[in-house]
Motif scaffolding. Structure first.
Motif, short mmCIF file in Angstrom:
data_model
loop_
_atom_site.label_atom_id
_atom_site.label_comp_id
_atom_site.label_asym_id
_atom_site.label_seq_id
_atom_site.Cartn_x
_atom_site.Cartn_y
_atom_site.Cartn_z
N HIS A 1 0.85 -1.19 0.00
CA HIS A 1 0.00 0.00 0.00
C HIS A 1 0.90 1.25 0.00
O HIS A 1 2.04 1.19 -0.43
CB HIS A 1 -0.94 -0.03 1.20
CG HIS A 1 -1.93 -1.15 1.16
ND1 HIS A 1 -2.63 -1.50 0.02
CD2 HIS A 1 -2.37 -2.00 2.14
CE1 HIS A 1 -3.43 -2.51 0.28
NE2 HIS A 1 -3.29 -2.84 1.55
N GLU A 2 0.37 2.36 0.46
CA GLU A 2 1.13 3.61 0.49
C GLU A 2 2.47 3.42 1.21
O GLU A 2 2.56 2.63 2.16
CB GLU A 2 0.31 4.71 1.19
CG GLU A 2 -0.80 5.29 0.34
CD GLU A 2 -2.07 4.46 0.26
OE1 GLU A 2 -3.04 4.91 -0.38
OE2 GLU A 2 -2.08 3.35 0.83
N CYS B 1 5.93 5.30 -7.92
CA CYS B 1 5.02 4.95 -6.82
C CYS B 1 4.21 3.74 -7.25
O CYS B 1 3.06 3.85 -7.70
CB CYS B 1 4.11 6.14 -6.49
SG CYS B 1 5.04 7.63 -6.04
N PRO C 1 -3.21 1.63 -3.65
CA PRO C 1 -3.81 2.46 -2.61
C PRO C 1 -4.81 1.66 -1.78
O PRO C 1 -5.55 0.82 -2.29
CB PRO C 1 -4.49 3.57 -3.40
CG PRO C 1 -3.72 3.64 -4.69
CD PRO C 1 -3.35 2.23 -5.00
N THR D 1 -7.01 6.68 -4.50
CA THR D 1 -5.62 7.09 -4.71
C THR D 1 -5.35 8.48 -4.15
O THR D 1 -4.39 8.68 -3.39
CB THR D 1 -5.28 7.05 -6.20
OG1 THR D 1 -5.51 5.74 -6.71
CG2 THR D 1 -3.82 7.43 -6.42
N GLY E 1 -5.14 8.93 -0.43
CA GLY E 1 -3.99 8.32 0.22
C GLY E 1 -2.67 9.00 -0.02
O GLY E 1 -1.61 8.46 0.33
N LEU E 2 -2.70 10.19 -0.62
CA LEU E 2 -1.45 10.88 -0.97
C LEU E 2 -0.94 11.81 0.11
O LEU E 2 -0.06 12.63 -0.14
CB LEU E 2 -1.63 11.66 -2.28
CG LEU E 2 -1.72 10.80 -3.55
CD1 LEU E 2 -2.03 11.69 -4.75
CD2 LEU E 2 -0.42 10.02 -3.77
#
Length: 267
Positions: free
Chosen positions: A217-218, A244, A248, A252, A255-256
């Motif tokens: 994930h992130e 990247c 997510p 998306t 989650g940044l």
């Protein structure tokens, strides 16, 4: 400051593929990567890049029968003609998209029954990479190879950083480089800070990728200290891109926060 590219094969999957370019640009990305462009006309992909002010920084050469489970063919004896034809096709797309890097996947192999079996795979790999690098050099494109962990991709031919660097040195082509995915590296061997400090200054690392470990994930989710790693990369003066390549957890854009916080602290 490190430069980040959105991986459109894993990110923004809440949108149709061709709409992901706009979504990445809206979130402040200046570059994109993805697995394969071949399903789409190169002219249409280039238009999406240009319309949204994006650079294409990486994609993969044709991997064989992907839908049937193949994951590259460069290390598969007897598939040389197909592997080399795939490089020619990839270079056509690279020229149309202005992409300076193509990843050539090694492929899945059975455990070697004898040393001779292992030697045949390695010989095919080296020969295909040498051919691809020579072909790509004329187009000013780098060929990349990537160690991939055996948990996500059991049987992949190339799994460790030292093996990849040994291959690059043995082939000896200046445009053959290593794609260092910190997610895969952490799972296989860890020691990421030392790996970065050892390998990036050699000039043999052409591209970086990151995702959280263990769930992909992130980058700020899981056992990696992403901020520390970014600072190490920055201190080393790496002038390439960090892809990247993660899935997510939810949306998306939502989650940044990890990226927005890092950008904010470094402006």
């Amino acid at each position: 400051m490190p430069r980040f590219a959105a991986n459109l094969s894993m990110m923004y999957t809440e949108h149709p593929f061709l709409d992901r370019f706009a979504a990445a640009s809206a979130d402040g990305f200046e570059a994109v990567e993805y697995l394969f462009p071949y399903e789409y006309d190169a002219t249409e992909l280039r238009r999406r890049l240009d319309d949204h002010g994006l650079r294409q920084v990486l994609f993969n050469a044709p991997p064989g029968a992907w839908d049937s489970g193949e994951r590259g063919i460069a290390a598969l004896p007897g598939r040389e003609k197909e592997a080399r034809s795939g490089i020619d096709r990839a270079l056509e797309y690279a020229a149309a998209l202005g992409c300076p890097r193509v990843h050539m996947m090694a492929g899945l192999v059975q455990p070697a029954a004898t040393p001779a079996d292992a030697a045949r795979h390695r010989a095919a790999y080296l020969a295909n990479l040498a051919w691809a690098a020579e072909r790509a050099a004329a187009a000013d494109v780098d060929i990349l190879i990537e160690p991939i962990n055996g948990r996500d991709m059991p049987g992949y031919f190339l799994t460790r950083q030292a093996e990849a660097h040994s291959v690059v040195q043995e082939v000896g082509a200046p445009n053959l480089k290593v794609q260092l995915d910190l997610y895969h590296c952490q799972i296989v061997e860890g020691d990421l800070t030392t790996t970065l400090r050892r390998d990036v200054p050699t000039g043999r690392v052409g591209h970086l990728q990151i995702a959280g470990v263990p769930d992909r994930h992130e980058p700020d989710r899981g056992e990696l200290n992403a901020r520390h790693l970014f600072d190490v990369i920055d201190a080393l003066g790496f002038d390439g891109w960090i892809g990247c390549e993660y899935r997510p957890r939810t949306g998306t854009s939502e989650g940044l926060g990890w990226l927005n916080d890092y950008r904010g602290d470094n402006t």
